[in-house]
Design a protein around this motif. Structure first.
Motif, PDB file in Angstrom:
ATOM      1  N   LEU A 126       1.022  -1.497  -0.414  1.00 43.79           N
ATOM      2  CA  LEU A 126       0.419  -0.657   0.022  1.00 43.79           C
ATOM      3  C   LEU A 126       0.844   1.041   0.422  1.00 43.79           C
ATOM      4  CD1 LEU A 126      -2.387  -1.273   2.709  1.00 43.79           C
ATOM      5  CD2 LEU A 126      -2.559  -1.402   0.169  1.00 43.79           C
ATOM      6  N   LYS A 127       1.390   1.777  -0.848  1.00 47.72           N
ATOM      7  CA  LYS A 127       2.113   3.458  -1.120  1.00 47.72           C
ATOM      8  C   LYS A 127       1.620   4.054  -0.403  1.00 47.72           C
ATOM      9  CE  LYS A 127       2.128   2.327  -5.867  1.00 47.72           C
ATOM     10  NZ  LYS A 127       2.328   2.904  -7.738  1.00 47.72           N
ATOM     11  N   LYS A 128       0.216   4.740  -0.041  1.00 46.48           N
ATOM     12  CA  LYS A 128       0.247   5.822   0.656  1.00 46.48           C
ATOM     13  C   LYS A 128       0.037   5.554   2.479  1.00 46.48           C
ATOM     14  CE  LYS A 128      -3.039   7.191  -2.472  1.00 46.48           C
ATOM     15  NZ  LYS A 128      -4.737   7.989  -2.859  1.00 46.48           N
ATOM     16  N   TYR A 129       0.537   4.659   3.116  1.00 43.48           N
ATOM     17  CA  TYR A 129       0.809   3.852   4.572  1.00 43.48           C
ATOM     18  C   TYR A 129       2.303   3.582   4.562  1.00 43.48           C
ATOM     19  CZ  TYR A 129      -4.437   5.041   4.200  1.00 43.48           C
ATOM     20  OH  TYR A 129      -5.685   5.535   3.440  1.00 43.48           O
ATOM     21  N   LYS A 130       1.959   3.890   5.885  1.00 39.06           N
ATOM     22  CA  LYS A 130       4.020   3.535   6.582  1.00 39.06           C
ATOM     23  C   LYS A 130       4.089   2.362   7.130  1.00 39.06           C
ATOM     24  CE  LYS A 130       5.456   6.781   3.657  1.00 39.06           C
ATOM     25  NZ  LYS A 130       6.433   5.990   1.585  1.00 39.06           N
ATOM     26  N   ASP A 131       4.859   2.216   7.515  1.00 39.02           N
ATOM     27  CA  ASP A 131       4.243   1.382   8.740  1.00 39.02           C
ATOM     28  C   ASP A 131       5.901   1.025   9.766  1.00 39.02           C
ATOM     29  OD1 ASP A 131       7.404   0.809   7.989  1.00 39.02           O
ATOM     30  OD2 ASP A 131       7.918  -1.362   6.828  1.00 39.02           O
ATOM     31  N   ASN A 132       6.241   1.313  10.543  1.00 42.07           N
ATOM     32  CA  ASN A 132       7.362   1.839  11.826  1.00 42.07           C
ATOM     33  C   ASN A 132       8.081   2.029  11.382  1.00 42.07           C
ATOM     34  OD1 ASN A 132       4.460   1.801  13.993  1.00 42.07           O
ATOM     35  ND2 ASN A 132       5.693  -0.040  14.848  1.00 42.07           N
ATOM     36  N   GLN A 133       8.978   1.229  10.240  1.00 40.76           N
ATOM     37  CA  GLN A 133      10.240   1.898   9.862  1.00 40.76           C
ATOM     38  C   GLN A 133      10.276   2.695   9.112  1.00 40.76           C
ATOM     39  OE1 GLN A 133       9.268  -1.942  10.548  1.00 40.76           O
ATOM     40  NE2 GLN A 133      10.510  -1.105  12.353  1.00 40.76           N
ATOM     41  N   GLY A 134       8.595   3.436   9.006  1.00 47.10           N
ATOM     42  CA  GLY A 134       8.696   4.333   7.535  1.00 47.10           C
ATOM     43  C   GLY A 134       8.666   3.944   6.128  1.00 47.10           C
ATOM     44  N   LYS A 135       8.462   2.260   6.442  1.00 45.88           N
ATOM     45  CA  LYS A 135       8.842   1.813   4.491  1.00 45.88           C
ATOM     46  C   LYS A 135       6.890   1.900   4.158  1.00 45.88           C
ATOM     47  CE  LYS A 135      12.937  -0.365   5.024  1.00 45.88           C
ATOM     48  NZ  LYS A 135      13.678  -2.094   5.402  1.00 45.88           N
ATOM     49  N   PRO A 136       7.159   1.896   2.877  1.00 51.03           N
ATOM     50  CA  PRO A 136       5.178   1.519   2.538  1.00 51.03           C
ATOM     51  C   PRO A 136       4.651  -0.553   3.409  1.00 51.03           C
ATOM     52  CG  PRO A 136       6.577   2.798   1.076  1.00 51.03           C
ATOM     53  CD  PRO A 136       7.008   1.901   1.843  1.00 51.03           C
ATOM     54  N   VAL A 137       3.236   0.090   3.966  1.00 47.28           N
ATOM     55  CA  VAL A 137       2.881  -1.279   4.367  1.00 47.28           C
ATOM     56  C   VAL A 137       2.956  -2.226   3.558  1.00 47.28           C
ATOM     57  CG1 VAL A 137       1.166  -1.942   5.754  1.00 47.28           C
ATOM     58  CG2 VAL A 137       2.520   0.149   6.069  1.00 47.28           C
ATOM     59  N   GLU A 138       3.575  -3.258   3.860  1.00 46.95           N
ATOM     60  CA  GLU A 138       3.888  -4.915   2.566  1.00 46.95           C
ATOM     61  C   GLU A 138       2.903  -5.666   3.956  1.00 46.95           C
ATOM     62  OE1 GLU A 138       3.245  -7.057   1.025  1.00 46.95           O
ATOM     63  OE2 GLU A 138       5.247  -6.832   0.283  1.00 46.95           O
ATOM     64  N   LEU A 139       1.577  -5.854   3.243  1.00 45.37           N
ATOM     65  CA  LEU A 139       0.338  -6.719   3.699  1.00 45.37           C
ATOM     66  C   LEU A 139       0.517  -8.406   3.447  1.00 45.37           C
ATOM     67  CD1 LEU A 139      -2.573  -5.152   2.018  1.00 45.37           C
ATOM     68  CD2 LEU A 139      -1.561  -4.752   4.205  1.00 45.37           C
ATOM     69  N   VAL A 140       1.655  -9.060   2.863  1.00 43.96           N
ATOM     70  CA  VAL A 140       2.160  -9.871   2.493  1.00 43.96           C
ATOM     71  C   VAL A 140       3.509 -10.290   3.334  1.00 43.96           C
ATOM     72  CG1 VAL A 140       2.504 -11.868   0.882  1.00 43.96           C
ATOM     73  CG2 VAL A 140       0.896 -10.258   0.621  1.00 43.96           C
ATOM     74  N   SER A 141       3.033 -11.375   4.143  1.00 44.63           N
ATOM     75  CA  SER A 141       4.566 -11.870   5.323  1.00 44.63           C
ATOM     76  C   SER A 141       5.577 -13.025   4.121  1.00 44.63           C
ATOM     77  CB  SER A 141       4.153 -12.954   6.340  1.00 44.63           C
ATOM     78  OG  SER A 141       5.557 -13.711   7.412  1.00 44.63           O
ATOM     79  N   SER A 142       6.414 -12.946   3.571  1.00 45.85           N
ATOM     80  CA  SER A 142       7.220 -13.427   2.690  1.00 45.85           C
ATOM     81  C   SER A 142       8.282 -15.039   3.694  1.00 45.85           C
ATOM     82  CB  SER A 142       8.353 -12.879   2.253  1.00 45.85           C
ATOM     83  OG  SER A 142       9.278 -12.152   3.267  1.00 45.85           O
ATOM     84  N   THR A 143       8.138 -14.489   4.972  1.00 49.36           N
ATOM     85  CA  THR A 143       8.359 -15.454   6.349  1.00 49.36           C
ATOM     86  C   THR A 143       7.246 -16.940   6.315  1.00 49.36           C
ATOM     87  OG1 THR A 143       7.293 -14.448   7.710  1.00 49.36           O
ATOM     88  CG2 THR A 143       9.931 -14.095   7.456  1.00 49.36           C
ATOM     89  N   ALA A 144       6.300 -16.101   6.269  1.00 51.24           N
ATOM     90  CA  ALA A 144       5.104 -17.615   6.360  1.00 51.24           C
ATOM     91  C   ALA A 144       5.029 -17.971   4.553  1.00 51.24           C
ATOM     92  CB  ALA A 144       4.125 -16.949   6.809  1.00 51.24           C
ATOM     93  N   ALA A 145       5.307 -17.822   3.451  1.00 54.61           N
ATOM     94  CA  ALA A 145       4.769 -17.928   2.743  1.00 54.61           C
ATOM     95  C   ALA A 145       5.161 -19.548   2.482  1.00 54.61           C
ATOM     96  CB  ALA A 145       5.321 -17.863   1.468  1.00 54.61           C
ATOM     97  N   PRO A 146       7.241 -19.660   2.468  1.00 54.96           N
ATOM     98  CA  PRO A 146       7.418 -21.536   2.335  1.00 54.96           C
ATOM     99  C   PRO A 146       6.201 -22.293   3.229  1.00 54.96           C
ATOM    100  CG  PRO A 146       8.950 -19.356   2.659  1.00 54.96           C
ATOM    101  CD  PRO A 146       7.828 -18.864   2.941  1.00 54.96           C
ATOM    102  N   LYS A 147       6.325 -22.180   4.464  1.00 52.18           N
ATOM    103  CA  LYS A 147       5.014 -23.097   4.975  1.00 52.18           C
ATOM    104  C   LYS A 147       3.973 -23.365   4.686  1.00 52.18           C
ATOM    105  CE  LYS A 147       5.019 -24.657  10.202  1.00 52.18           C
ATOM    106  NZ  LYS A 147       4.693 -24.183  11.266  1.00 52.18           N
ATOM    107  N   VAL A 148       2.886 -22.148   4.181  1.00 54.19           N
ATOM    108  CA  VAL A 148       1.761 -21.990   4.427  1.00 54.19           C
ATOM    109  C   VAL A 148       1.617 -21.634   3.419  1.00 54.19           C
ATOM    110  CG1 VAL A 148       1.656 -22.350   7.303  1.00 54.19           C
ATOM    111  CG2 VAL A 148       1.435 -20.009   5.381  1.00 54.19           C
ATOM    112  N   GLY A 149       2.019 -20.914   2.609  1.00 50.95           N
ATOM    113  CA  GLY A 149       1.762 -20.279   1.720  1.00 50.95           C
ATOM    114  C   GLY A 149       1.586 -19.434   1.174  1.00 50.95           C
ATOM    115  N   TRP A 150       1.524 -18.888  -0.835  1.00 51.71           N
ATOM    116  CA  TRP A 150       0.905 -17.610  -0.804  1.00 51.71           C
ATOM    117  C   TRP A 150      -0.351 -16.843  -0.964  1.00 51.71           C
ATOM    118  CZ3 TRP A 150       5.547 -14.214  -0.594  1.00 51.71           C
ATOM    119  CH2 TRP A 150       6.824 -14.669  -0.552  1.00 51.71           C
ATOM    120  N   PRO A 151      -0.482 -15.572  -0.598  1.00 50.94           N
ATOM    121  CA  PRO A 151      -2.161 -15.558  -0.861  1.00 50.94           C
ATOM    122  C   PRO A 151      -2.536 -15.714  -2.112  1.00 50.94           C
ATOM    123  CG  PRO A 151      -0.716 -13.598   0.233  1.00 50.94           C
ATOM    124  CD  PRO A 151      -0.007 -14.465  -0.281  1.00 50.94           C
ATOM    125  N   PHE A 152      -3.560 -16.159  -2.063  1.00 53.12           N
ATOM    126  CA  PHE A 152      -4.305 -16.885  -3.090  1.00 53.12           C
ATOM    127  C   PHE A 152      -3.770 -18.216  -3.746  1.00 53.12           C
ATOM    128  CE2 PHE A 152      -6.301 -12.572  -3.179  1.00 53.12           C
ATOM    129  CZ  PHE A 152      -7.545 -12.557  -3.451  1.00 53.12           C
TER     130      PHE A 152
END
Length: 578
Positions: A126-152
């Protein structure tokens, strides 16, 4: 893999212990302060109880026709989807890609990276919103994907296809910049996914279809391993599955604990269903009157690289061989939710005092838009108005304090008569009776001093909820404060320290209702210290609200004291004529 499930419905587990919510903690804190204020007016003061790895998105060239020996079957467009139950040919040509490719949808609101492996999503920024590190918010967890799969990713609760579709390489077509069409077939199993995005909003259309041997295969599409902004404190506990039961007109939210004994599946006519955290949501809005399945999962995932595994909530939606719906993935902004679908606003939890919190938020929004152009000054403005509305109550409190001051000699006389009597002695009750009789004789409410504090409690909790759930205040700046929804980031937090000073100052200015020096010291220092301890880790906007109330209270008390100090005009006695 993400498609391993028995699809059984299980009841939520009730064995897990839940922490007290912040609302309950605030009520307990105010209750404790009220007890201290009440007890110290009758008894000697007692000792108070101590109290992601971000997935990089790269644009791939769109040329699927040149990479395939045979052209893929035409994928249906979202605007004219094939109705469920349509006949499929038993044998179709094989359709696939030779290698994994990444495809990007880039709009003014988000940047989404798709992989043709499983037709899944590897990044949703999401381009218009920042996380606590000042980066655009990423909704997908790349650390979870190897275990439970990617979204969709696919989940098949019942019949499974002959091939692993989550590992299949789909052929991709992009007829326009806002549309992606995925298709795979091995001659027996055929799968298609289509996404069409609105470039100006957070809405999109999706359609997923799976057949095997010419027959439809019911399936779900998953978003597991957590969702939303993982940079916030205690992020896994803030993530929930959510659905709005249209038949019961009720919003249902579940944390990961509800699926601690296995995935929990519900089905029905849902107005919307999906996954959320405090500020963001990903939900589907099916056609009115249609039914769908939703499964809530608990996945033990490492939130960020190097951290410990924690239970995260996940969801999967669908239940038919053809699943299609409107998709909303974006911020829980009141105006955005309302424009998408008014029912989506129910995802914003305004708390117990919603009847105060929601109007308060609207008032803050109006003040920010029309007067201050700053959320911090809007909080100051609203606080001043609230305190002015409570002015009559403060006048009443002043009159009560003045009466109490006049009764001190009589109260001291009562205390002296029972000075050496133990608290357990039945005669001690006689002291309380005499004290209450004296209060009644002079029309004094002994707990009147607690009333302003109790009246502020609902506003305090309402402010807390507004600052906690209103995404409009997320990242709002005021003077040196970088985010009003979070505590100050400087080593020594100025707002809580200033609040302590003003609280002590206001206590010193308030007329003492008791002559006991220990009691006065308790009220003057202990209460402000308790308040500062409670506020030091609170959001800056909440501290600003209380600090502004203290400043207004000091100004009011100053004028009250000046008015009380004025001697009454002498009465002129006119002698009667003889």
């Amino acid at each position: 893999m993400a498609d391993d499930t028995n699809g059984a419905s299980k009841k939520p587990s009730t064995g897990q212990k839940k922490e007290l919510s912040m609302e309950i903690r605030l009520l307990l804190a105010f209750g404790l302060m009220g007890i201290v204020l009440f007890v110290t007016q009758y008894l000697m003061p007692k000792q108070a109880a101590k109290p992601v790895v971000e997935q990089s998105a790269q644009t791939a060239q769109q040329a699927p026709a040149q990479k395939q020996a045979e052209p893929p079957a035409v994928a249906p467009k979202p605007a004219t989807p094939t109705k469920p139950g349509a006949q499929k040919p038993e044998a179709v040509a094989a359709v696939s890609s030779q290698k994994e490719e990444l495809h990007v949808i880039d709009t003014e609101n988000y940047r989404i990276t798709f992989s043709n492996q499983g037709a899944s999503i590897h990044s949703w920024i999401l381009k218009k919103y920042k996380d606590n590190q000042g980066k655009p918010v990423e909704l997908v967890s790349s650390t979870a994907a190897p275990k439970v799969g990617w979204p969709f990713s696919y989940i098949f609760p019942g019949q499974k296809p002959s091939t692993n579709l989550n590992g299949a390489l789909f052929a991709v077509k992009q007829p326009d910049p806002a549309t992606l069409e995925f298709e795979y077939s091995d001659g027996t199993t055929t799968a298609r996914k289509t996404f069409h995005f609105d470039p100006k909003t957070y809405k999109s259309l999706f359609r997923s279809e799976v057949t095997g041997g010419g027959k439809g295969i019911s399936h779900q599409l998953a978003w597991r391993g957590g969702f939303g902004d993982r940079s916030v404190h205690n992020a896994p506990d803030l993530q929930k599955s959510v659905h709005y039961d249209a038949a019961k007109a009720k919003l249902v939210e579940e944390g990961s604990g509800s699926a601690s004994k296995g995935p929990v599946t519900v089905s029905g006519s849902f107005h919307f269903a999906g996954i959320e955290d405090t500020f963001f949501a990903a939900v589907v809005l099916p056609e009115p009157g249609s039914t769908m399945e939703m499964t809530t999962w608990q996945d033990h995932i490492v939130p960020v690289a190097g951290a410990e595994e924690k239970p995260h909530v996940g969801i999967s939606l669908g239940g038919k061989d053809i699943n299609e719906a409107l998709l909303f993935v974006g911020p829980k902004d009141t105006s955005i939710l309302r424009s998408t679908d008014p029912k989506l606003e129910t995802m914003i939890d305004w708390g117990w005092f919603w009847f105060i919190a929601k109007p308060l938020f609207l008032a803050l929004h109006w003040a920010n838009d029309n007067l201050t152009n700053n959320w911090g000054w809007a909080i100051v403005f609203a606080t001043v108005i609230i305190n002015l509305l409570m002015l009559p109550m403060r006048f009443s409190q002043l009159r009560s304090s003045q009466k109490m001051a006049k009764l001190q000699p009589e109260l001291q006389a009562i205390q002296a008569r029972y000075k050496d009597i133990s608290m357990k002695d039945p005669r001690k009750q006689k002291q309380n009776e005499e004290t209450m009789a004296l209060y009644q004789k002079h029309g004094i409410n002994p707990v009147g001093g607690c009333v302003p504090l109790l009246l502020q409690m609902p506003f305090f909790i309402a402010f807390f909820k507004v600052l906690s759930v209103a995404i409009e205040l997320r990242g709002a700046q005021w003077l040196w404060v970088t985010d009003l929804s979070q505590p100050e980031t400087i080593p020594i937090r100025i707002l809580p320290v200033t609040m302590l000073i003003t609280q002590v100052g206001m206590q010193r200015m308030t007329p003492a209702v008791g002559a006991d020096p220990q009691q006065q010291k308790l009220m003057m220092y202990m209460m402000p210290i308790m308040m500062t301890f409670m506020f030091y880790g609170a959001s800056s906007g909440l501290v600003l609200y209380w600090l502004t109330g203290n400043v207004v209270g000091i100004a009011q008390q100053y004028f009250f004291n000046k008015a009380a100090a004025k001697p009454a005009p002498p009465q002129v006695i006119i002698p009667k004529k003889k």
